[in-house]
Design an enzyme around this catalytic site. Structure first.
Site, PDB file in Angstrom:
ATOM      1  N   SER A  49      60.603  26.015   5.891  1.00 38.57           N
ATOM      2  CA  SER A  49      61.573  26.304   6.949  1.00 38.57           C
ATOM      3  C   SER A  49      61.077  25.891   8.324  1.00 38.57           C
ATOM      4  CB  SER A  49      61.979  27.771   6.935  1.00 38.57           C
ATOM      5  OG  SER A  49      60.858  28.599   7.133  1.00 38.57           O
ATOM      6  N   HIS A 103      59.476  29.714  12.089  1.00 39.33           N
ATOM      7  CA  HIS A 103      60.608  28.926  12.568  1.00 39.33           C
ATOM      8  C   HIS A 103      60.362  28.424  13.988  1.00 39.33           C
ATOM      9  CE1 HIS A 103      63.587  31.047   9.613  1.00 39.33           C
ATOM     10  NE2 HIS A 103      62.692  30.312   8.990  1.00 39.33           N
TER      11      HIS A 103
END
Length: 171
Positions: A49, A103
């Site tokens: 991610s 992230h």
């Protein structure tokens, strides 16, 4: 979810950056995202991610850098990237299992790498022939070809950016 996201943004970044620069961005953003997760998350995780957020950051840098060339269509795409990032931040804050450090680390690395090695289209006027936009990244890397676009009109730029010829400058 990562596979779906990658299949959505990956081909777009590959068109804009070329395969080598896209993979370089993906790899560096992935490492940075995992490192940020290690440093900041109470339960560090490993995954893709952060790398995908890095590609989103690289897309944002491309759109921000070329706002004047891309016009309203580019500004609309940039707003869409911003909205996607904000939505993901809200979801990340609402769901405790989501690693926002990973992230954010990937996003910041993707922005930095995109700024450094990503396409930077500059007007060029040759001695002969029509003016065009040439790709002049801040940092060129060995074995990473510059991305340039076919000689077509500026309004079609978002559709045609690919590692090919060059783009004419609007008169």
């Amino acid at each position: 979810m990562n596979s779906l996201s990658l299949s959505s943004i990956g081909p777009e970044i590959e068109k804009l950056y070329g395969q080598e620069r896209m993979l370089t961005t993906y790899f560096i953003a992935g490492v940075a995202g995992n490192y940020a997760s290690y440093l900041g998350s109470p339960s560090p995780s490993l995954g893709a991610s952060g790398a995908i957020f890095g590609l989103v950051g690289a897309m944002g840098i491309f759109l921000w850098r070329h706002q004047r060339i891309l016009g309203e269509q580019g500004q609309s795409a940039l707003r869409s990237v911003g909205q996607t990032l904000m939505l993901n931040l809200v979801i990340g804050l609402a769901v405790p299992q989501i690693d926002n450090f990973g992230h954010l680390g990937g996003l910041l690395a993707g922005c930095a790498v995109g700024y450094a090695i990503g396409p930077r289209l500059q007007p060029t006027t040759p001695l002969r022939g029509d003016p065009y936009y040439a790709d002049c990244p801040y940092i060129t890397m060995p074995h990473l070809p510059s991305v340039s676009v076919p000689r077509m009109s500026i309004p079609r730029l978002p559709e045609i950016i690919a590692p090919r010829a060059t783009l004419p400058v609007a008169a």
